[in-house]
Design a protein around this motif. Structure first.
Motif, PDB file in Angstrom:
ATOM      1  N   GLU A 175      33.435  27.182  42.453  1.00  0.00           N
ATOM      2  CA  GLU A 175      32.886  28.041  43.615  1.00  0.00           C
ATOM      3  C   GLU A 175      34.112  28.614  44.334  1.00  0.00           C
ATOM      4  N   LEU A 176      34.959  27.989  44.874  1.00  0.00           N
ATOM      5  CA  LEU A 176      36.453  28.400  45.440  1.00  0.00           C
ATOM      6  C   LEU A 176      36.797  29.647  44.768  1.00  0.00           C
ATOM      7  N   VAL A 177      37.029  29.366  43.384  1.00  0.00           N
ATOM      8  CA  VAL A 177      37.759  30.282  42.703  1.00  0.00           C
ATOM      9  C   VAL A 177      36.844  31.515  42.710  1.00  0.00           C
ATOM     10  N   GLU A 178      35.648  31.611  42.449  1.00  0.00           N
ATOM     11  CA  GLU A 178      34.305  32.625  42.306  1.00  0.00           C
ATOM     12  C   GLU A 178      34.607  33.404  44.050  1.00  0.00           C
ATOM     13  N   VAL A 179      34.457  32.777  44.900  1.00  0.00           N
ATOM     14  CA  VAL A 179      34.626  33.590  46.323  1.00  0.00           C
ATOM     15  C   VAL A 179      35.821  33.811  46.510  1.00  0.00           C
ATOM     16  N   PHE A 180      36.938  33.151  46.038  1.00  0.00           N
ATOM     17  CA  PHE A 180      38.247  33.992  45.978  1.00  0.00           C
ATOM     18  C   PHE A 180      38.464  35.266  45.512  1.00  0.00           C
ATOM     19  N   GLU A 181      38.181  35.150  44.076  1.00  0.00           N
ATOM     20  CA  GLU A 181      38.255  36.472  43.311  1.00  0.00           C
ATOM     21  C   GLU A 181      37.058  37.649  43.799  1.00  0.00           C
ATOM     22  N   ALA A 182      35.927  37.128  44.174  1.00  0.00           N
ATOM     23  CA  ALA A 182      34.928  38.291  44.789  1.00  0.00           C
ATOM     24  C   ALA A 182      35.498  38.937  45.853  1.00  0.00           C
ATOM     25  N   ARG A 183      35.908  38.206  46.947  1.00  0.00           N
ATOM     26  CA  ARG A 183      36.335  38.422  48.030  1.00  0.00           C
ATOM     27  C   ARG A 183      37.574  39.564  48.280  1.00  0.00           C
ATOM     28  N   CYS A 184      38.648  38.815  47.319  1.00  0.00           N
ATOM     29  CA  CYS A 184      39.759  39.830  46.989  1.00  0.00           C
ATOM     30  C   CYS A 184      39.333  41.033  46.579  1.00  0.00           C
ATOM     31  N   VAL A 187      38.116  43.657  49.047  1.00  0.00           N
ATOM     32  CA  VAL A 187      39.331  43.938  49.775  1.00  0.00           C
ATOM     33  C   VAL A 187      39.868  45.043  49.186  1.00  0.00           C
ATOM     34  N   ILE A 188      40.436  44.663  47.879  1.00  0.00           N
ATOM     35  CA  ILE A 188      41.204  45.629  47.149  1.00  0.00           C
ATOM     36  C   ILE A 188      40.578  47.034  46.963  1.00  0.00           C
ATOM     37  N   ALA A 189      39.292  46.934  46.449  1.00  0.00           N
ATOM     38  CA  ALA A 189      38.622  48.053  46.451  1.00  0.00           C
ATOM     39  C   ALA A 189      38.567  48.967  47.664  1.00  0.00           C
ATOM     40  N   ARG A 190      38.120  48.279  48.748  1.00  0.00           N
ATOM     41  CA  ARG A 190      37.709  48.971  49.916  1.00  0.00           C
ATOM     42  C   ARG A 190      39.222  49.906  50.467  1.00  0.00           C
ATOM     43  N   GLU A 191      40.405  49.483  49.795  1.00  0.00           N
ATOM     44  CA  GLU A 191      41.888  50.064  50.218  1.00  0.00           C
ATOM     45  C   GLU A 191      42.310  50.854  49.134  1.00  0.00           C
ATOM     46  N   ASN A 192      41.273  51.172  48.259  1.00  0.00           N
ATOM     47  CA  ASN A 192      41.681  52.172  47.096  1.00  0.00           C
ATOM     48  C   ASN A 192      42.747  51.442  46.344  1.00  0.00           C
ATOM     49  N   GLY A 193      42.676  50.298  46.007  1.00  0.00           N
ATOM     50  CA  GLY A 193      43.776  49.703  45.331  1.00  0.00           C
ATOM     51  C   GLY A 193      43.234  49.295  44.038  1.00  0.00           C
ATOM     52  N   ARG A 194      43.817  48.639  42.883  1.00  0.00           N
ATOM     53  CA  ARG A 194      43.299  48.245  41.786  1.00  0.00           C
ATOM     54  C   ARG A 194      43.623  46.808  41.371  1.00  0.00           C
ATOM     55  N   LEU A 195      42.557  45.936  41.153  1.00  0.00           N
ATOM     56  CA  LEU A 195      42.781  44.480  40.854  1.00  0.00           C
ATOM     57  C   LEU A 195      43.176  44.592  39.365  1.00  0.00           C
ATOM     58  N   ILE A 196      44.422  44.333  39.252  1.00  0.00           N
ATOM     59  CA  ILE A 196      44.989  44.214  37.815  1.00  0.00           C
ATOM     60  C   ILE A 196      44.574  43.037  36.882  1.00  0.00           C
ATOM     61  N   LYS A 197      44.717  41.875  37.683  1.00  0.00           N
ATOM     62  CA  LYS A 197      43.911  40.747  37.144  1.00  0.00           C
ATOM     63  C   LYS A 197      43.992  39.522  37.954  1.00  0.00           C
ATOM     64  N   SER A 198      43.210  38.451  37.680  1.00  0.00           N
ATOM     65  CA  SER A 198      42.984  37.430  38.445  1.00  0.00           C
ATOM     66  C   SER A 198      43.190  36.148  37.604  1.00  0.00           C
ATOM     67  N   MET A 199      43.784  35.207  38.052  1.00  0.00           N
ATOM     68  CA  MET A 199      44.299  33.992  37.433  1.00  0.00           C
ATOM     69  C   MET A 199      43.844  32.672  38.017  1.00  0.00           C
ATOM     70  N   GLY A 200      42.405  32.830  38.472  1.00  0.00           N
ATOM     71  CA  GLY A 200      41.969  31.686  39.107  1.00  0.00           C
ATOM     72  C   GLY A 200      42.385  31.502  40.716  1.00  0.00           C
ATOM     73  N   ASP A 201      43.831  30.995  40.840  1.00  0.00           N
ATOM     74  CA  ASP A 201      44.252  30.674  42.197  1.00  0.00           C
ATOM     75  C   ASP A 201      45.047  31.784  42.528  1.00  0.00           C
TER      76      ASP A 201
END
Length: 308
Positions: A175-184, A187-201
């Motif tokens: 659950e923590l990892v899911e919330v972390f990735e989703a919220r990040c 935020v990244i999309a809101r500032e016109n950035g690009r999420l390159i990859k997520s690594m769990g933590d």
């Protein structure tokens, strides 16, 4: 697929019908992430069509093997992760609604929802493709090499994730990892950035604008570190030339951003001097920290930054 939908072809027959060498055909299957089946009749007409697509470019132009393999690797990795994600998050919920006499709930869900997901997949791919082409054209306007550009790279990670994962249940960690990735990601999309990859933590993101990268870092701290139900985070930012390949980014700024999180305090942002120099002084306060050795970079003087 064959008319009956049953596998009737060997790998050698697929290669012959696709007009490809057998060894390249086998390698393409492996690169897609599929198991090999030796000389078994484990393939269908769909496999032949897929090999032809990988072997031919626009208007039937032959694609270089290295190019085909790189494209194939990206497809295989992306689709494998997407499939695992869908099965883990969707099937376990939707399958509960399957009729009692259904022997294979997964197949039942796929039959009911597969076409819808196919449409959504193509839609998302086209939108992202258009955005990627726009980014490439913007880079070409400034540099002859579309694979290299100056970006601000952000690396955010959860503090003490290893110890935390030993203290709470697997369900809670998930659950923590899911919330972390989703919220990040939000935020990244809101500032016109690009999420390159997520690594769990941890997550790695990029932005054309250093101030937007800083605002993203602030946002991640606000939605993760300031939430008492979530663990603390640290964010490192570095700016400079990076290489864009296969949906990933490489170069010193990427490594430095990750290293900087190791010297950051909880819920704080640490940047390199290149980033600090580009942040507007009337909006961001910068404070140089004592120089210290950073693995792979020698002695580095990090800079702590916060909103003025």
């Amino acid at each position: 697929m064959s008319e009956s939908g049953e596998p009737r072809l060997t790998a050698a027959e697929v290669a012959a019908r696709a007009g490809l060498p057998l060894d390249l055909t086998r390698r393409l299957f492996r690169t897609l992430g599929f198991a090999e089946h030796g000389d078994e009749r484990a393939y269908t007409r769909a496999d032949v069509d897929a090999m032809r697509i990988l072997a031919e470019g626009p208007d039937g132009e032959v694609v270089e093997p290295d190019v085909a393999l790189n494209v194939t690797r990206g497809i295989g990795i992306t689709m494998a992760r997407l499939a695992d994600w869908e099965v883990g998050e969707l099937v376990q919920h939707v399958a509960d609604g399957a009729p009692e006499d259904v022997e294979d709930p997964g197949a039942w869900v796929t039959a009911r929802l597969g076409e819808q997901f196919e449409d959504l997949l193509v839609y998302a791919w086209r939108r992202h493709l258009a955005a990627a082409i726009a980014r490439m054209e913007a880079v070409r306007a400034l540099d002859d090499d579309p694979h290299t550009t100056d970006l601000s790279v952000g690396f955010a990670d959860i503090v003490g994730f290893t110890a935390l994962s030993n203290e709470v249940s697997r369900e809670r960690i998930g659950e923590l990892v899911e919330v972390f990735e989703a919220r990040c990601g939000d935020v990244i999309a809101r500032e016109n950035g690009r999420l390159i990859k997520s690594m769990g933590d941890a997550v790695l993101y990029v932005n054309d604008d250093p101030m937007a990268a800083f605002t993203t870092a602030e946002g991640i701290i606000n939605v993760i570190g300031r939430d008492p139900r979530m663990p603390d985070v640290r964010v490192g930012l570095a700016t400079g030339g990076v290489v864009l390949r296969m949906g990933d980014v490489f170069g010193p700024p990427v490594n430095l951003a990750a290293r900087l999180t190791q010297v950051a305090r909880r819920n704080r942002i640490i940047v390199d001097h290149a980033t600090a120099d580009l942040l507007p002084a009337d909006q961001v306060d910068s404070r140089p920290l004592p120089a210290r050795p950073v693995r792979g970079f020698g002695v580095v003087e990090p800079v702590a930054v916060r909103r003025a």
